[in-house]
Design a protein around this motif. Structure first.
Motif, short mmCIF file in Angstrom:
data_model
loop_
_atom_site.label_atom_id
_atom_site.label_comp_id
_atom_site.label_asym_id
_atom_site.label_seq_id
_atom_site.Cartn_x
_atom_site.Cartn_y
_atom_site.Cartn_z
N MET A 141 52.17 41.30 35.90
CA MET A 141 50.90 41.19 35.21
C MET A 141 49.85 40.70 36.21
SD MET A 141 49.92 38.80 31.89
CE MET A 141 50.99 39.67 30.78
N THR A 142 48.73 41.38 36.26
CA THR A 142 47.64 40.94 37.12
C THR A 142 46.88 39.80 36.44
OG1 THR A 142 46.01 42.46 36.17
CG2 THR A 142 47.37 43.30 38.04
N ILE A 143 46.03 39.15 37.20
CA ILE A 143 45.20 38.10 36.61
C ILE A 143 44.29 38.71 35.54
CG2 ILE A 143 43.42 36.37 37.07
CD1 ILE A 143 44.64 36.06 39.89
N LEU A 197 39.69 28.87 29.37
CA LEU A 197 38.41 28.35 29.85
C LEU A 197 37.66 29.40 30.66
CD1 LEU A 197 39.47 24.73 30.78
CD2 LEU A 197 37.64 25.34 29.18
N ALA A 198 38.37 30.17 31.47
CA ALA A 198 37.72 31.24 32.23
C ALA A 198 37.13 32.28 31.29
CB ALA A 198 38.71 31.89 33.19
N GLN A 229 36.21 31.90 28.18
CA GLN A 229 35.10 31.32 27.43
C GLN A 229 33.82 31.21 28.26
OE1 GLN A 229 37.74 27.89 26.22
NE2 GLN A 229 36.29 27.93 24.52
N THR A 230 33.97 30.99 29.54
CA THR A 230 32.81 30.75 30.40
C THR A 230 32.42 31.99 31.20
OG1 THR A 230 34.25 29.83 32.11
CG2 THR A 230 33.26 28.27 30.56
N GLY A 231 33.06 33.12 30.91
CA GLY A 231 32.69 34.38 31.55
C GLY A 231 33.11 34.49 33.01
N ILE A 232 34.17 33.81 33.38
CA ILE A 232 34.62 33.85 34.77
C ILE A 232 35.72 34.88 34.93
CG2 ILE A 232 35.82 32.52 36.56
CD1 ILE A 232 34.25 30.07 35.53
N ASP A 233 35.53 35.77 35.89
CA ASP A 233 36.54 36.74 36.29
C ASP A 233 37.43 36.03 37.31
OD1 ASP A 233 38.00 38.68 37.68
OD2 ASP A 233 36.37 40.13 37.70
N LEU A 234 38.61 35.62 36.89
CA LEU A 234 39.48 34.84 37.77
C LEU A 234 39.96 35.63 38.98
CD1 LEU A 234 41.62 32.71 35.29
CD2 LEU A 234 39.98 31.88 36.98
N THR A 235 40.10 36.94 38.86
CA THR A 235 40.49 37.74 40.01
C THR A 235 39.44 37.62 41.10
OG1 THR A 235 41.73 39.30 38.64
CG2 THR A 235 41.06 40.07 40.82
N ASP A 236 38.20 37.84 40.73
CA ASP A 236 37.09 37.75 41.68
C ASP A 236 36.96 36.33 42.22
OD1 ASP A 236 34.62 38.83 42.96
OD2 ASP A 236 33.64 37.38 41.62
N PHE A 286 39.24 34.01 42.47
CA PHE A 286 40.37 33.67 43.33
C PHE A 286 40.25 34.35 44.70
CE2 PHE A 286 44.97 33.79 44.52
CZ PHE A 286 45.15 32.43 44.62
N GLN A 287 39.83 35.61 44.70
CA GLN A 287 39.64 36.31 45.97
C GLN A 287 38.57 35.62 46.82
OE1 GLN A 287 38.87 40.22 44.37
NE2 GLN A 287 40.99 40.88 44.66
N LYS A 288 37.47 35.22 46.20
CA LYS A 288 36.42 34.52 46.91
C LYS A 288 36.91 33.16 47.41
CE LYS A 288 32.52 36.76 44.66
NZ LYS A 288 31.47 36.66 43.63
N ASN A 289 37.75 32.50 46.62
CA ASN A 289 38.28 31.20 47.00
C ASN A 289 39.20 31.32 48.22
OD1 ASN A 289 40.49 28.88 46.55
ND2 ASN A 289 38.50 28.23 45.73
N ILE A 290 40.03 32.36 48.24
CA ILE A 290 40.91 32.58 49.40
C ILE A 290 40.07 32.84 50.64
CG2 ILE A 290 42.58 34.17 50.42
CD1 ILE A 290 43.80 34.47 47.60
N LEU A 291 39.03 33.64 50.53
CA LEU A 291 38.15 33.92 51.67
C LEU A 291 37.50 32.64 52.17
CD1 LEU A 291 36.83 35.99 53.56
CD2 LEU A 291 35.07 36.31 51.80
N LYS A 292 37.01 31.82 51.23
CA LYS A 292 36.39 30.54 51.60
C LYS A 292 37.38 29.67 52.37
CE LYS A 292 36.47 27.10 48.80
NZ LYS A 292 36.32 26.22 47.64
N LYS A 293 38.59 29.53 51.83
CA LYS A 293 39.60 28.70 52.48
C LYS A 293 39.97 29.25 53.86
CE LYS A 293 42.00 26.79 48.43
NZ LYS A 293 40.79 26.54 47.69
N THR A 294 40.08 30.56 53.96
CA THR A 294 40.44 31.18 55.23
C THR A 294 39.37 30.92 56.28
OG1 THR A 294 41.67 32.90 54.07
CG2 THR A 294 41.03 33.38 56.35
N GLN A 295 38.12 31.09 55.91
CA GLN A 295 37.02 30.85 56.85
C GLN A 295 36.92 29.37 57.21
OE1 GLN A 295 33.79 32.62 54.66
NE2 GLN A 295 34.19 34.66 55.49
#
Length: 108
Positions: free
Chosen positions: A1-3, A74-75, A77-84, A86-95
């Motif tokens: 199952m994907t996010i 919570l995601a 309810q607040t309109g957050i696309d967790l896939t997007d 999470f991908q942005k979070n990984i990029l941030k951590k990598t950089q």
């Protein structure tokens, strides 16, 4: 199952069986409670605390799934696309941490 599929599954379940989402503040309190249940098992299974009679920590996976469920609520309810997110979070951590952990002598 994907996010993405998980977010849709939770939303469909809430609409079918849950009547409606609890409000965001209630879900934040529930998330905190569920994280505490994970922490309790971790402290006993991997830390110095011991289980009470009849406990054994076998519910760790279920408690982690409860945390994921409420986080997805919570995601949604607040309109957050967790896939997007999470991908942005990984990029941030990598950089940010490209060399940080590799150069951390404490990790060797």
């Amino acid at each position: 199952m994907t996010i993405e599929e998980a977010q849709k599954t939770v939303d469909n379940w809430i609409k079918t069986y849950g009547v409606r989402y609890f409000n965001e503040l209630t879900n934040m309190a529930i998330l905190t409670e569920e994280v505490g249940e994970v922490a309790r098992i971790i402290a006993r299974k991997y830390g110095e605390q011991s289980f009470k009679k009849g406990e054994n920590g076998e519910k760790l996976a279920d408690e982690m799934a409860d945390v994921l469920w409420v986080l997805i609520c919570l995601a949604n309810q607040t309109g957050i696309d967790l896939t997007d997110a999470f991908q942005k979070n990984i990029l941030k951590k990598t950089q940010r941490d490209e060399k940080r952990h590799i150069n951390n002598e404490k990790l060797y």
